[in-house]
Design a protein around this motif. Structure first.
Motif, mmCIF file in Angstrom:
data_model
loop_
_atom_site.group_PDB
_atom_site.id
_atom_site.type_symbol
_atom_site.label_atom_id
_atom_site.label_comp_id
_atom_site.label_asym_id
_atom_site.label_seq_id
_atom_site.Cartn_x
_atom_site.Cartn_y
_atom_site.Cartn_z
ATOM 1 N N LEU A 199 11.630 -28.621 15.414
ATOM 2 C CA LEU A 199 13.294 -28.129 16.153
ATOM 3 C C LEU A 199 13.820 -26.367 15.673
ATOM 4 O O LEU A 199 14.037 -26.131 16.903
ATOM 5 N N ARG B 13 13.568 -29.325 25.334
ATOM 6 C CA ARG B 13 14.703 -28.894 26.225
ATOM 7 C C ARG B 13 14.747 -28.026 25.812
ATOM 8 O O ARG B 13 14.401 -26.967 26.730
ATOM 9 N N ARG B 14 14.187 -27.048 24.223
ATOM 10 C CA ARG B 14 14.353 -25.491 24.440
ATOM 11 C C ARG B 14 13.256 -24.899 25.217
ATOM 12 O O ARG B 14 12.919 -23.966 25.686
ATOM 13 N N GLU C 42 14.138 -23.332 18.311
ATOM 14 C CA GLU C 42 15.698 -22.731 18.291
ATOM 15 C C GLU C 42 15.523 -21.501 17.935
ATOM 16 O O GLU C 42 16.518 -20.737 18.318
ATOM 17 N N ARG D 109 14.964 -32.513 22.196
ATOM 18 C CA ARG D 109 15.850 -31.033 21.918
ATOM 19 C C ARG D 109 14.321 -30.118 22.026
ATOM 20 O O ARG D 109 14.725 -29.032 22.382
ATOM 21 N N ASP E 253 13.558 -24.850 28.784
ATOM 22 C CA ASP E 253 14.562 -23.378 29.204
ATOM 23 C C ASP E 253 13.533 -22.605 29.221
ATOM 24 O O ASP E 253 14.263 -21.118 29.827
ATOM 25 N N VAL E 254 12.740 -21.883 28.043
ATOM 26 C CA VAL E 254 12.796 -20.839 27.770
ATOM 27 C C VAL E 254 11.947 -20.277 29.024
ATOM 28 O O VAL E 254 11.652 -19.276 29.440
ATOM 29 N N ALA F 249 14.292 -19.268 20.913
ATOM 30 C CA ALA F 249 14.237 -19.255 22.068
ATOM 31 C C ALA F 249 16.041 -18.648 21.702
ATOM 32 O O ALA F 249 16.570 -18.139 23.061
ATOM 33 N N ALA F 250 16.537 -18.996 20.483
ATOM 34 C CA ALA F 250 18.065 -17.928 20.774
ATOM 35 C C ALA F 250 17.880 -16.512 20.847
ATOM 36 O O ALA F 250 19.310 -16.072 20.725
ATOM 37 N N LYS G 104 9.186 -14.438 23.180
ATOM 38 C CA LYS G 104 9.479 -16.079 23.127
ATOM 39 C C LYS G 104 8.837 -17.014 23.198
ATOM 40 O O LYS G 104 8.007 -17.879 21.919
#
Lengths: 196, 196
Positions: free
Chosen positions: A55, A117-118, A59, A114, A121-122, A62-63, A71
């Motif tokens: 994760l 989901r990440r 993350e 999570r 999202d990307v 992704a951030a 990414k």
């Protein structure tokens, strides 16, 4: 924990006893008990740690400020390399979920949600920006993660095989094409790569 | 065999006894013994049957007259749908290999090699004809099979989820892009599909 990983991976969670693990760790069962009151507690510690590592890896990328394409490239490289390099722990992490007690399973399931989901999202960000062409973001994210997870099943450290990094690099290129990112490099640092 | 599949899948091969399996099948251990002299013999029968089914599925399409693109589309559709529809048996087939005795493992390993080889042959044929653009046929074949195999790990029959056929259809499109087949349909029967 390492002794438990080896034991679970070689004979399966259910057939491993805490006595086996204590023996492999060079400890008495009583000494092991001080740290882990049950076999399930050990499995949870391993599973949570492994999920947390992957994760964090997803993350962190992704951030960042990079493009969705960059990414995804970095996430796939890191995620695939992790599952190859740590294939023994990854097998326990990925294939012994059902052995977790209910409450611990809920914690791990949340970490897995999570990660997915990440990834979604990307991909969705890339679709929005026109960098990817994907009908169904959910299925695409599942497929990308599947490619990484399944590496743990088949990867071995045999001489002559691809290094975790080389495999990550190749898979990232396959994934970018799968997402409809085209074969031409879009980022400057990729310009020297051979376009296929 | 079905009782064994369920038992292996739910509690793992090592933790299952022949008594458990006989009980689940409504037989006495002695009656089970007539058909399968050991737990390993049962695992082998399941594993060989599952591998043979997927090999047949791949070979049937590979031996046809269609284009490599159409062959890959059909193989992925069938292979993915099989791993979704038969996810319980597929889990035993894919994740309990190391529990097979040496000689039986060699038989199953040969079936696995033939599945991979067929997949590589079809991809290589497509590269030769200019239908696919792939640097490393070996890695690409591994990735395509991985996508199918990993379906067995996560697929459930929950209501609202994709059917095995719908998943196979979506994955076939992702795979064709991954192999650089482009997003435009090349075969007549695909002309009505939405190009993405």
């Amino acid at each position: 924990m390492l002794a438990a990983v080896e034991s679970f991976a070689s004979r399966g969670y259910h057939a491993t006893t805490t006595r086996d693990i204590a023996g492999a760790a060079g400890m008495s069962p009583a000494a092991l008990y001080v740290h882990f009151p049950s076999k399930a507690a050990l499995l949870f510690a391993i599973s949570e740690s492994g999920h947390q590592q992957t994760l964090t890896l997803v993350e962190t990328v992704a951030a960042g400020d990079e493009s969705p394409r960059e990414k995804i490239r970095r996430i796939v490289e890191d995620f695939v390399a992790w599952h190859a390099r740590r294939h023994t722990i990854a097998r326990v992490v990925q294939y012994e979920l059902q052995a977790l007690p209910e409450q611990e399973y809920a914690v791990v399931k949340d970490l897995r949600r999570r990660i997915e989901r990440r990834m979604r999202d990307v991909i969705a960000e890339g679709v929005k920006q026109g960098a990817f062409a994907v009908d169904d973001v959910h299925t695409a994210a599942r497929a990308v993660l599947s490619l990484g997870v399944d590496v743990a099943r088949w990867y071995t450290d045999r001489p002559g095989g691809k290094t975790p990094e080389a495999l990550g690099h190749d898979y990232a290129r396959l994934v970018l094409r799968m997402l409809g990112a085209g074969s031409e490099p879009l980022t400057e640092e990729s310009h020297t790569e051979q376009a296929t």
